[in-house]
Each structure stands twice: as C-alpha cells, then as structure tokens.
Design an enzyme around this catalytic site. Structure first.
Site, PDB file in Angstrom:
ATOM      1  N   TYR A  60       4.352  -5.513  -4.027  1.00 48.16           N
ATOM      2  CA  TYR A  60       5.009  -4.137  -4.625  1.00 48.16           C
ATOM      3  C   TYR A  60       4.285  -3.548  -3.474  1.00 48.16           C
ATOM      4  CZ  TYR A  60       5.341   0.814  -6.034  1.00 48.16           C
ATOM      5  OH  TYR A  60       4.806   2.074  -5.583  1.00 48.16           O
ATOM      6  N   THR A  88       2.524   5.214  -1.451  1.00 43.77           N
ATOM      7  CA  THR A  88       1.567   5.460  -2.966  1.00 43.77           C
ATOM      8  C   THR A  88       0.563   4.730  -2.466  1.00 43.77           C
ATOM      9  OG1 THR A  88       1.229   4.373  -4.845  1.00 43.77           O
ATOM     10  CG2 THR A  88       2.362   2.464  -2.892  1.00 43.77           C
ATOM     11  N   ASP A  89      -0.746   5.451  -3.638  1.00 46.72           N
ATOM     12  CA  ASP A  89      -2.151   5.082  -3.436  1.00 46.72           C
ATOM     13  C   ASP A  89      -2.044   3.763  -3.346  1.00 46.72           C
ATOM     14  OD1 ASP A  89      -1.979   4.937  -5.839  1.00 46.72           O
ATOM     15  OD2 ASP A  89      -3.714   5.883  -6.125  1.00 46.72           O
ATOM     16  N   GLU A  90      -1.685   2.716  -3.251  1.00 47.70           N
ATOM     17  CA  GLU A  90      -1.941   1.452  -3.642  1.00 47.70           C
ATOM     18  C   GLU A  90      -1.657   0.888  -2.751  1.00 47.70           C
ATOM     19  OE1 GLU A  90       0.331  -0.831  -7.198  1.00 47.70           O
ATOM     20  OE2 GLU A  90       0.044   1.067  -8.158  1.00 47.70           O
ATOM     21  N   PHE A 143      12.723   8.366  -2.758  1.00 54.68           N
ATOM     22  CA  PHE A 143      11.933   7.574  -4.082  1.00 54.68           C
ATOM     23  C   PHE A 143      12.309   6.957  -4.360  1.00 54.68           C
ATOM     24  CE2 PHE A 143      12.152  12.163  -4.675  1.00 54.68           C
ATOM     25  CZ  PHE A 143      10.739  12.813  -5.632  1.00 54.68           C
ATOM     26  N   THR A 167      14.861  -3.558  -1.095  1.00 57.19           N
ATOM     27  CA  THR A 167      15.112  -1.811  -1.078  1.00 57.19           C
ATOM     28  C   THR A 167      13.856  -1.491   0.041  1.00 57.19           C
ATOM     29  OG1 THR A 167      15.988  -2.123  -3.353  1.00 57.19           O
ATOM     30  CG2 THR A 167      14.515  -0.242  -3.027  1.00 57.19           C
ATOM     31  N   LYS A 174       5.446  -2.102   0.080  1.00 52.87           N
ATOM     32  CA  LYS A 174       5.409   0.611   0.274  1.00 52.87           C
ATOM     33  C   LYS A 174       4.785   0.508   1.623  1.00 52.87           C
ATOM     34  CE  LYS A 174       6.029   2.580  -1.889  1.00 52.87           C
ATOM     35  NZ  LYS A 174       7.767   3.672  -2.044  1.00 52.87           N
TER      36      LYS A 174
HETATM   37  P1  NAD Z   1      11.723   4.106 -10.810  1.00 50.73           P
HETATM   38  O1  NAD Z   1      11.205   2.712 -10.888  1.00 50.73           O
HETATM   39  O2  NAD Z   1      11.655   5.264 -12.013  1.00 50.73           O
HETATM   40  O3  NAD Z   1      12.817   4.743 -10.246  1.00 50.73           O
HETATM   41  C1  NAD Z   1      14.020   4.065  -8.719  1.00 50.73           C
HETATM   42  C2  NAD Z   1      14.396   4.746  -8.529  1.00 50.73           C
HETATM   43  O4  NAD Z   1      15.429   4.371  -7.648  1.00 50.73           O
HETATM   44  C3  NAD Z   1      15.955   4.231  -9.936  1.00 50.73           C
HETATM   45  O5  NAD Z   1      16.747   5.205  -9.829  1.00 50.73           O
HETATM   46  C4  NAD Z   1      16.278   3.103  -9.505  1.00 50.73           C
HETATM   47  O6  NAD Z   1      17.845   3.294  -9.588  1.00 50.73           O
HETATM   48  C5  NAD Z   1      16.318   3.626  -7.898  1.00 50.73           C
HETATM   49  N1  NAD Z   1      16.347   2.754  -6.799  1.00 50.73           N
HETATM   50  C6  NAD Z   1      16.213   1.548  -6.672  1.00 50.73           C
HETATM   51  N2  NAD Z   1      16.703  -0.005  -5.829  1.00 50.73           N
HETATM   52  C7  NAD Z   1      17.396   1.238  -5.183  1.00 50.73           C
HETATM   53  C8  NAD Z   1      18.944   1.033  -4.201  1.00 50.73           C
HETATM   54  N3  NAD Z   1      18.392  -0.272  -3.192  1.00 50.73           N
HETATM   55  N4  NAD Z   1      18.975   2.155  -3.375  1.00 50.73           N
HETATM   56  C9  NAD Z   1      19.024   2.953  -3.863  1.00 50.73           C
HETATM   57  N5  NAD Z   1      18.332   3.700  -5.415  1.00 50.73           N
HETATM   58  C10 NAD Z   1      17.602   2.678  -5.634  1.00 50.73           C
HETATM   59  O7  NAD Z   1      10.446   4.723 -10.035  1.00 50.73           O
HETATM   60  P2  NAD Z   1       9.261   6.179  -9.221  1.00 50.73           P
HETATM   61  O8  NAD Z   1       8.106   5.553 -10.695  1.00 50.73           O
HETATM   62  O9  NAD Z   1       9.993   7.204  -9.918  1.00 50.73           O
HETATM   63  O10 NAD Z   1       8.593   5.872  -7.875  1.00 50.73           O
HETATM   64  C11 NAD Z   1       9.602   6.654  -7.112  1.00 50.73           C
HETATM   65  C12 NAD Z   1       8.914   6.472  -5.633  1.00 50.73           C
HETATM   66  O11 NAD Z   1       7.888   6.954  -6.268  1.00 50.73           O
HETATM   67  C13 NAD Z   1       9.029   4.928  -5.649  1.00 50.73           C
HETATM   68  O12 NAD Z   1       8.443   4.843  -4.009  1.00 50.73           O
HETATM   69  C14 NAD Z   1       7.041   4.725  -6.358  1.00 50.73           C
HETATM   70  O13 NAD Z   1       6.921   3.746  -4.982  1.00 50.73           O
HETATM   71  C15 NAD Z   1       6.174   6.300  -6.234  1.00 50.73           C
HETATM   72  N6  NAD Z   1       5.350   5.934  -6.898  1.00 50.73           N
HETATM   73  C16 NAD Z   1       5.838   6.352  -7.081  1.00 50.73           C
HETATM   74  C17 NAD Z   1       3.603   6.117  -8.612  1.00 50.73           C
HETATM   75  C18 NAD Z   1       4.102   6.433 -10.166  1.00 50.73           C
HETATM   76  O14 NAD Z   1       2.795   6.353 -10.589  1.00 50.73           O
HETATM   77  N7  NAD Z   1       4.845   5.864 -10.369  1.00 50.73           N
HETATM   78  C19 NAD Z   1       2.733   6.927  -8.084  1.00 50.73           C
HETATM   79  C20 NAD Z   1       3.242   6.555  -6.415  1.00 50.73           C
HETATM   80  C21 NAD Z   1       4.330   6.826  -5.359  1.00 50.73           C
HETATM   81  O1  DAU Z   2      -1.333   3.681  -8.122  1.00 47.96           O
HETATM   82  C1  DAU Z   2       0.183   4.331  -7.751  1.00 47.96           C
HETATM   83  C2  DAU Z   2       0.995   3.490  -8.074  1.00 47.96           C
HETATM   84  O2  DAU Z   2       1.061   3.696 -10.301  1.00 47.96           O
HETATM   85  C3  DAU Z   2       2.830   2.938  -8.376  1.00 47.96           C
HETATM   86  O3  DAU Z   2       2.674   3.283  -6.814  1.00 47.96           O
HETATM   87  C4  DAU Z   2       2.850   2.532  -8.301  1.00 47.96           C
HETATM   88  O4  DAU Z   2       4.285   2.387  -8.794  1.00 47.96           O
HETATM   89  C5  DAU Z   2       3.239   2.598 -10.681  1.00 47.96           C
HETATM   90  O5  DAU Z   2       3.768   1.598 -11.080  1.00 47.96           O
HETATM   91  C6  DAU Z   2       2.202   2.160 -11.228  1.00 47.96           C
HETATM   92  O6  DAU Z   2       1.440   1.582 -10.747  1.00 47.96           O
HETATM   93  P1  DAU Z   2      -0.065   0.722 -11.774  1.00 47.96           P
HETATM   94  O7  DAU Z   2       0.027  -0.638 -12.011  1.00 47.96           O
HETATM   95  O8  DAU Z   2      -0.846   1.147 -11.742  1.00 47.96           O
HETATM   96  O9  DAU Z   2       0.999   0.924 -12.634  1.00 47.96           O
HETATM   97  P2  DAU Z   2       1.192   0.487 -14.756  1.00 47.96           P
HETATM   98  O10 DAU Z   2       1.697   1.744 -15.585  1.00 47.96           O
HETATM   99  O11 DAU Z   2       2.042  -0.810 -14.237  1.00 47.96           O
HETATM  100  O12 DAU Z   2      -0.311   0.381 -14.610  1.00 47.96           O
HETATM  101  C7  DAU Z   2      -1.587   0.937 -15.235  1.00 47.96           C
HETATM  102  C8  DAU Z   2      -2.527  -0.263 -15.932  1.00 47.96           C
HETATM  103  O13 DAU Z   2      -2.341  -0.056 -16.722  1.00 47.96           O
HETATM  104  C9  DAU Z   2      -2.769  -1.289 -14.305  1.00 47.96           C
HETATM  105  O14 DAU Z   2      -4.867  -1.367 -14.325  1.00 47.96           O
HETATM  106  C10 DAU Z   2      -2.332  -2.016 -15.154  1.00 47.96           C
HETATM  107  C11 DAU Z   2      -2.639  -1.576 -16.491  1.00 47.96           C
HETATM  108  N1  DAU Z   2      -2.098  -2.182 -17.580  1.00 47.96           N
HETATM  109  C12 DAU Z   2      -0.487  -2.092 -17.425  1.00 47.96           C
HETATM  110  C13 DAU Z   2       1.018  -2.756 -18.681  1.00 47.96           C
HETATM  111  C14 DAU Z   2       1.625  -2.400 -18.358  1.00 47.96           C
HETATM  112  C15 DAU Z   2      -1.516  -2.770 -19.048  1.00 47.96           C
HETATM  113  O15 DAU Z   2      -3.193  -3.623 -18.990  1.00 47.96           O
HETATM  114  N2  DAU Z   2      -0.514  -3.179 -19.788  1.00 47.96           N
HETATM  115  C16 DAU Z   2       0.020  -3.310 -19.763  1.00 47.96           C
HETATM  116  O16 DAU Z   2       0.527  -3.261 -20.342  1.00 47.96           O
END
Ligand code: NAD
Ligand code: DAU
Length: 356
Positions: free
Chosen positions: A162, A137-139, A88, A107, A166
C-alpha cells in the site's frame, strides 16, 4: 467559482470532505468521481444527494476519456470547466495490499498517472486557475523508532505494498510538477478517525466488535504507535493547502496525538461500555493475534510547516473527537449493517476470506 473534481468522494475522507466543502462554500460545484469499490458507499453522502451543487459520476479514474470529459465541463450543471481537483481515490487498506497488491498498483499508481495525463492534456496554462491536490499519506516515510518525527524532508521509505503504491503516486505528482510545471500540491497525513470509516480499519472495527461483543484483534503486542487526527481537521487542512499552498510543495498534516494501539483499544472499550450503560468489561474481548507482516512500528508527524506557513493546526481535542465518533457509530447501526452486509460482504469474503 470553484468547480471541484473530488476523486474517491464516496469513501471515508472524501465523503467528509464533500460535506465540509458544500457547507463552507455557498457558490461552488462538487463533482464526485467514484468507482464504488467495497469501501465506497453512496449512503455516506445522503445529506448532499439532492443538493444541486453536487454531481455524482460513477466511474474509474483509470478511464481517461471520462476524466477528460469531466474536466472539460460535460458533467457540470452549467458546463463549467473544473478548476480544482482533490484526489482521494485509492485502495487504502494495508492488510489488503499484503494479500493482493495488484488493485493498489492499478488504482493508486496507474490511476494517478492517468489523472495527471488527463490534466496535462486539458490544462491551459494561460487562462486556468487550476489547482490539483494529491492526498498522500505519512506511510510513504516508512517507520520511526521511539523518537523523532517525519518532516517533509524525511526520505521516502515505504514498507507495505500500500505505502509503496502511495509513494509511487506521490513521486509521480512531484515529477509532473518538476517536468511540466503543472499546478500540483501534495499533502501527507497521519491516521484519520471519524464518521463513515469502513469498519476494516482499527477504530470502527473495534467499536463495531465491542457492540457485537466479538473479539477485538490486536496485532502483535499492540505497542505500535499511530498519530490520530479527526477527519474534519484533515478536511480543513486539505482545503487550506488547496487554496493557499505553494505549488509543487509537500505539506505534512498530523494531530500531534500519538497512541499505542492497545491504549486506543482499551479506551474504546471504556467509551462504548459507558455509552451503552454496560458493565465495563469489554476488555476481556481483546485478543492478541498474529502481527501484520512488515508492521510499521511508529508514525509521528511534524506538522510545523503547515502551521507556520499556512496557519493551520488541528481544532478538535482528541477526547471530544473520539467521543463524537463512538456516538456516531452507535447511532448509525443501519449504516454499519449496510456496509458490512450484502454486496459489500460478498466482495469482501470473495477477495479476502472472512478473517479481518
Ligand atoms: P477509502 O477506502 O474509505 O475510500 C476510497 C474511495 O476511493 C472509495 O470511495 C472507492 O470507491 C474509491 N475508489 C477506489 N478505486 C477507485 C478507482 N479506480 N476509481 C475511482 N474511485 C475509486 O479511503 P480513505 O480512508 O477515505 O482514504 C482516502 C485517501 O486518503 C486515500 O488516497 C488514502 O491513501 C489517503 N489517506 C488516508 C488516511 C486514513 O487514515 N484513512 C490517512 C492519510 C491519507
Ligand atoms: O497513516 C495513514 C494511514 O493510516 C493511511 O494511509 C491508510 O490508508 C489508513 O488505512 C491507515 O493505515 P494503518 O495501517 O495505520 O491503519 P489501520 O486502521 O489498518 O491500523 C491502525 C493500527 O492498528 C496499525 O498499527 C495496525 C493495527 N491493527 C489494525 C487492525 C485493522 C490492529 O492491531 N488490529 C486490527 O484489526
């Protein structure tokens, strides 16, 4: 016995996954390797900290010697070698990547390459039941118009630093599978919501701001669409792919649950006002602000492969998941204070100013 290295386990999804995994499996070891950046928070794991099947290692995935020692069993309670890796660890926030992409390259790309090389060095093809799952991620697919869905065959077309980082790591995993036939798997998931998400992301940010009666920043016209999945559903899907996925394959994971951002923000206003017994007027806090640069318009996942081949589909109904999520943030004000104050805020302000 499963001996699982979870990278980034102190973050949002990683910490939910560790709780899920320890609850589900009686006999296992979970080693959490996390650097504790601003989004990694050990209080996300208070519930498991005294569990003797859980080990925390503060460290960087860029530290190959450390990764090799973990894989070899140096940090396991009885010296067991690692046989599962769930990766992750990442810089995860698009807005931060627009301000400074360098930690994302380090990273997300170099870190993944180092993990893959450490595994390549330590992996013994003959006697290992090793499986490594890369959480993508779907991104990586870029952006959709009003219709259509991302399938696993949709070309990679990332638009933000980002998502480019990824996509790079995702392609490295693919290439290591093709080249070295290592036991690798990739999942590409849509937007997660749930407990312990750092409040820079839309849902926890908006909940937090409604509670504090601060402005709710909506980028552009608020018409961008995301497909929201409850984090516990994502954790289950990862586990299913980790155990039963075909090595070298990619699996999309999604909620079949598309929302325009403005609709999500309006919904959260109603839910939080309701939960706090307030007059329903927080929508007045909505502020349309400058759009995110290169803002992807729509993400939508076709998750039929994981459903048809591995039998997984989401269990949570969005209405229930989002209510539970709102309730969790309202009940955990101390957590919110902790992650948005002190060292975290200092780091945040120094890097990015205070305008989320
Ligand atoms: P997050 O930012 O909450 O957590 C990331 C974690 O990685 C943190 O605990 C951070 O300390 C750790 N980290 C960062 N750099 C590091 C390094 N160099 N070595 C060791 N640890 C490190 O992120 P999240 O939202 O939990 O996402 C986790 C994974 O899932 C990511 O790879 C993200 O791309 C992927 N993902 C997230 C979402 C989403 O909606 N949040 C959706 C699809 C995929
Ligand atoms: O789709 C998966 C991705 O979802 C993950 O890979 C990423 O790690 C995760 O951060 C997330 O990305 P998004 O950019 O979609 O998420 P975020 O919550 O930042 O934003 C969701 C949507 O809301 C996006 O269209 C931007 C918008 N937004 C976001 C913020 C923070 C706003 O309109 N206002 C805001 O303040």
């Amino acid at each position: 016995m499963k001996v699982v290295l979870v990278t980034g386990g102190a973050g949002f999804i990683g910490s939910n996954f560790i709780r899920y995994y320890l609850n589900k499996n009686q006999e296992c070891v979970v080693i959490n390797l996390d650097k504790l950046t601003y989004s990694g928070n050990l209080s996300n794991l208070d519930e498991v900290v005294s569990d003797n099947r859980y080990v925390f290692v503060k460290g960087d995935i860029l530290d190959k010697d450390l990764v090799l020692r973990i894989l070899g069993g140096d940090y396991s309670p009885n010296g067991q070698k690692v046989n599962r890796i769930v990766h992750f660890a990442a810089e995860s926030h698009v807005d931060r990547s627009i301000k400074d992409s360098s930690p994302f390259v380090q990273t997300n790309i170099v870190g993944t390459q180092i993990l893959l090389d450490a595994l390549r060095e330590s992996w013994n093809k003959e006697d290992s039941d090793m499986r490594f799952l890369h959480v993508s991620t779907d991104e990586v697919y870029g952006s959709l118009g009003e219709t259509g869905y991302f399938t696993e065959d949709t070309p990679i077309n990332p638009n933000s630093p980002y998502s480019a980082s990824k996509a790079s790591s995702d392609l490295l995993v693919r290439a290591y599978y093709e080249t070295f036939k290592m036991p690798l798997l990739i999942t590409r998931c849509s937007n997660n919501y749930g407990a312990y998400q750092f409040p820079e992301k839309l849902i926890p940010l908006v909940i937090n701001n409604i509670v504090k009666q601060e402005n709710l920043p909506v980028y552009g016209k608020g018409i961008n669409v995301r497909d929201w999945l409850y984090v516990m559903d994502h954790c289950e899907a990862i586990d299913v792919v980790l155990e039963n996925g075909k090595l070298g394959d990619v699996y999309n994971i999604g909620g079949n649950n598309e929302w325009k951002n403005i609709d999500i923000v309006n919904l959260l206003c109603d839910l939080v006002d309701d939960a706090l017994g307030r007059e329903k007027n927080s929508k007045r806090l909505i502020k349309f602000v400058q759009d995110r640069l290169g803002h992807d318009m729509r993400y939508a996942i076709d998750a039929s492969k994981i459903k048809n081949e591995l039998g997984w589909s989401p269990k949570y109904v969005f209405e229930d998941g989002i209510r539970e999520t709102v309730a969790w943030y309202l009940e955990n004000k101390a957590w919110l204070e902790n992650v948005t104050s002190g060292a975290y805020t200092d780091y945040y302000a120094k890097q990015y100013g205070d305008g989320v």
